[in-house]
Design an enzyme around this catalytic site. Structure first.
Site, PDB file in Angstrom:
ATOM      1  N   ARG A   1       0.922  -1.275   0.010  1.00 16.04           N
ATOM      2  CA  ARG A   1       0.056  -0.088  -0.053  1.00 16.04           C
ATOM      3  C   ARG A   1       0.811   1.353   0.001  1.00 16.04           C
ATOM      4  O   ARG A   1       0.731   2.216  -0.814  1.00 16.04           O
ATOM      5  CB  ARG A   1      -1.060  -0.020   1.115  1.00 16.04           C
ATOM      6  CG  ARG A   1      -2.094  -0.977   0.901  1.00 16.04           C
ATOM      7  CD  ARG A   1      -3.117  -1.274   1.892  1.00 16.04           C
ATOM      8  NE  ARG A   1      -2.324  -1.537   3.311  1.00 16.04           N
ATOM      9  CZ  ARG A   1      -2.678  -1.565   4.622  1.00 16.04           C
ATOM     10  NH1 ARG A   1      -3.787  -0.861   4.841  1.00 16.04           N
ATOM     11  NH2 ARG A   1      -1.995  -1.978   5.636  1.00 16.04           N
TER      12      ARG A   1
ATOM     13  N   ASN B   1      -6.713  -2.796   1.721  1.00 14.71           N
ATOM     14  CA  ASN B   1      -6.480  -4.344   1.543  1.00 14.71           C
ATOM     15  C   ASN B   1      -7.901  -4.968   2.061  1.00 14.71           C
ATOM     16  O   ASN B   1      -8.759  -4.253   2.804  1.00 14.71           O
ATOM     17  CB  ASN B   1      -5.662  -4.672   2.898  1.00 14.71           C
ATOM     18  CG  ASN B   1      -4.144  -4.600   2.611  1.00 14.71           C
ATOM     19  OD1 ASN B   1      -3.811  -4.495   1.436  1.00 14.71           O
ATOM     20  ND2 ASN B   1      -3.481  -4.636   3.784  1.00 14.71           N
TER      21      ASN B   1
END
Ligand SMILES: [Zn+2]
Ligand SMILES: [Zn+2]
Length: 737
Positions: free
Chosen positions: A18, A36
């Site tokens: 990320r 996520n």
């Protein structure tokens, strides 16, 4: 302007994915968000076409070092007029499909941190970041968040927390993040469990004990190692006595590649693998300058370099390489807890270096070798496992495969995934079977997995078979050597018909005999056994595996009368007294405790004894390794053999072998003979791809010769999936999908 949604699947969590996306979006002036979920990473991007294309190319071509992208799917959305890019909270769905990352060796940035006096992690032995450190070994359940790992009990200090929360920091969302102020502590104990000293001092003091010749236990990433000075012959001898391990080689850990090269010669490619982010044990073919009793009678050395900050700090205080072998009782799994070291190994180790970050899932060191410069994974564990393979199609059912009894592993199939567990070990003890069951539970939990079908070996006495039969779930049993063939086919996703040579130690055959020298014609659905080594009697059954001279005697009895055998000038014969041979002859003629086998591994054993190389072996594969040492490539001759009536007859060669006498001549001619046999049979089936699998092909000399002879053919042999019994579980799976 456009807006798209990107879904990324694979190993994309706990690997800095990320923040990588965050930075990439900022660099390309794109707005939107990333999060996520249990299936992977979702990205929504808004911006101009060109920047979005650039973003996707970079995502595909240079993801974070530990990420493994299986798929990227995109979908167009309505323009939403975002004005920033953000990392938004993880969402949980019911499908737990995110792949679990293996544990990874310390990265260069973290090495720099622990060596930098001005860094607050200077000398901190449990330093890690999103690019390195433990994963699989500390995860209890998914999603991979700190609260679901063995780091849950440590709360972050302000400094660690600010790194953890900063998307531009290397430790953004590094779940095991810690420092000396807030993280797990290192501590040194004596074998009476008394605490001696803590923190960095513990490592420094331990180094002194190693220098003084003591044997110690050190907690590593996935379990404890037993360690001593690799240049101290006396310490190694003592370790061999205490562990009752006469000749089995020990792996050696070096400080770094520079130190390694002072002691052992490795090829360029071997060096590359030693330095890779997985840092496995590489079984090099080398004459090493260390105590001979590290790897007696063979010319191979298992080498690896320090792969955790703790090991590196130890070497700051120690000039010599160390023996580093998995801490366990023989036949049991690697030990994860200090208390177990004290209860089981206080007769072996004098001191214990521990820390309080628990190992939830044990994981041994991986072992690999190079075959013609290609990797061959012999033990699939730290760094490589769990191993996931993406299939092209969806699998209808959830399948659990249980592997073999030696080098046990398990494997799962669901959706379009095949997952292979790390090496579990030999299921010869109660604790190993418990470890096997625990691993099944762990993988069921990780992937929210409930099998519809279980697949296991045909051997009625394998622990895995017994376990499978108690589950009340549909059961399929797959022949051992067919599973070897399939393990290789699974690795290359082969669907077509193949000619397979499956040579190994022993496996339960369809006719109830012990197979191990099999030639199959088949595909994923069925197989035909077209040839096998002519059966011979295994004198004393499992005892024959430990005593190659018994197999040798069996071959001699097939070719000579008892009187002739008694008068032979041969090393195998001389290893028995006259009376023993007479008794063995009775055993052989009456077939008492002498099952029939076609095992190629046992033929190797017989030759090792007949050539006076090895009459007793104390570990699996010893005879083969010793034979490799004497193989002489200048000897081109081979022994007589016959391939007829679906059998490979080798026994007539025994008369010539007895005459040849010299070890190198016998061994070289024998290995050449096997190469010729494989070449001849391959010539009968010119259009088929060839599969080589089974433990015998761990013999580097043999496999490299065969590959050379068959260089114009399509030959497949396992590379990343063990071709020994560690790959069986994956082969079993493949038969059903
Ligand atoms: Zn790192
Ligand atoms: Zn901290």
């Amino acid at each position: 302007m456009k807006c798209i949604k990107i879904q990324v699947k694979g190993i994309v969590q706990g690997v800095g994915f990320r923040p990588f996306v965050y930075k990439l979006a900022l660099d390309n002036s794109l707005f939107g968000w990333v999060n996520n979920d249990d299936r992977g990473v979702n990205i929504v991007l808004e911006g101009d076409n060109f920047s979005i294309e650039k973003f996707i190319t970079c995502l595909k071509n240079s993801p974070p070092p530990l990420a493994k992208i299986d798929s990227i799917e995109t979908q167009n959305l309505e323009i939403q007029n975002f004005y920033s890019f953000e990392i938004v909270k993880s969402v949980s769905t019911s499908n737990k499909l995110t792949m679990i990352s293996p544990d990874i060796a310390i990265c260069d940035d973290c090495i720099a941190d622990i060596k930098d006096k001005t860094n607050f992690r200077f000398n901190y032995a449990l330093t890690n970041c999103t690019n390195c450190g433990p994963r699989y070994s500390i995860i209890d359940k998914v999603p991979y968040d700190r609260c679901n790992t063995s780091m849950a009990k440590f709360s972050m200090c302000d400094k660690c927390e600010s790194e953890y929360k900063n998307p531009l920091d290397r430790r953004y969302h590094a779940q095991p993040i810690s420092c000396e102020n807030c993280g797990p502590k290192i501590a040194l104990y004596d074998k009476q469990n008394s605490l001696l000293v803590e923190d960095y001092e513990a490592i420094a003091e331990l180094a002194e004990y190693i220098k003084d010749g003591f044997i110690v236990a050190i907690k590593g990433m996935g379990g404890f190692h037993i360690v001593c000075d690799a240049t101290n012959t006396k310490s190694i001898e003592l370790l061999r006595q205490r562990k009752n391990r006469p000749t089995k080689p020990f792996a050696v850990m070096f400080k770094d590649i520079k130190q390694l090269k002072k002691y052992a010669r490795v090829t360029k490619k071997e060096e590359e693998i030693i330095l890779s982010k997985e840092k496995p044990i590489v079984l090099g073919k080398t004459n090493f300058k260390l105590s001979a009793n590290i790897a007696p009678n063979i010319h191979r050395l298992g080498c690896f370099i320090a792969y955790t900050p703790l090991h590196l700090l130890l070497f700051e205080n120690l000039d010599n390489p160390i023996v580093a072998t998995s801490a366990n009782l023989s036949g049991e799994p690697i030990i994860r807890f200090k208390d177990e070291i004290i209860s089981k190994l206080s007769g072996v180790v004098d001191f214990i270096l521990d820390f309080d970050r628990d190992i939830i899932n044990a994981c041994d060191d991986s072992v690999v070798q190079l075959i013609n410069n290609d990797l061959q994974v012999l033990r699939n564990a730290r760094g490589y496992a769990p191993k996931s393979i993406k299939m092209h199609k969806k699998i209808d059912k959830k399948i659990l495969a249980l592997g073999a009894n030696q080098k046990s592993t398990i494997a799962l199939a669901f959706d379009d995934n095949l997952i292979l567990s790390p090496h579990i070990g030999d299921l010869d003890s109660i604790t190993s079977v418990e470890y096997f069951e625990r691993t099944i539970d762990t993988f069921k939990r990780f992937y929210d997995f409930k099998p519809d079908i279980i697949v296991c070996d045909k051997h009625p006495n394998y622990e895995s078979t017994k376990w499978a039969k108690n589950q009340g779930i549909e059961l399929v049993q797959i022949q051992h050597h067919y599973a070897h063939m399939l393990s290789c086919m699974a690795e290359y996703k082969l669907e077509e018909k193949v000619l397979a040579f499956c040579f190994d130690g022993t496996g339960f055959g369809d006719d109830g005999n012990i197979w191990g020298g099999e030639v199959f014609l088949g595909d994923k659905n069925s197989y035909e056994r077209i040839y096998h080594f002519d059966y011979f009697k295994l004198l004393g059954s499992s005892l024959a595996i430990k005593e190659p001279r018994r197999v040798a005697l069996s071959f001699l009895f097939e070719n000579f009368t008892l009187d002739e055998v008694l008068n032979l000038d041969n090393a195998s014969v001389k290893s028995f007294n006259e009376n023993e041979i007479k008794i063995m002859y009775q055993v052989w003629t009456k077939s008492l405790n002498s099952p029939l086998t076609s095992s190629c591994g046992r033929i190797f054993d017989a030759i090792s004894s007949l050539s006076d190389i090895c009459h007793y072996q104390s570990y699996e594969g010893e005879s083969g390794l010793m034979m490799e040492k004497v193989y002489n490539g200048d000897i081109k001759e081979y022994y007589d053999y016959k391939i007829t009536d679906s059998k490979i007859y080798f026994k007539n060669a025994i008369k010539d072998i007895v005459k040849d006498k010299k070890s190198d001549i016998i061994v070289s001619k024998f290995i050449n003979t096997l190469v010729n046999i494989i070449k001849d049979i391959s010539n009968e089936y010119k259009n088929l791809p060839i599969v080589l699998s089974g433990g015998v092909f761990q013999n580097k000399t043999l496999l490299e010769l065969i590959l050379k002879e068959l260089k114009n053919r399509k030959v497949y042999s396992n590379k990343t999936i063990p071709l020994n019994d560690g790959g069986i579980a994956l082969g079993q799976l493949y038969s059903l999908i």
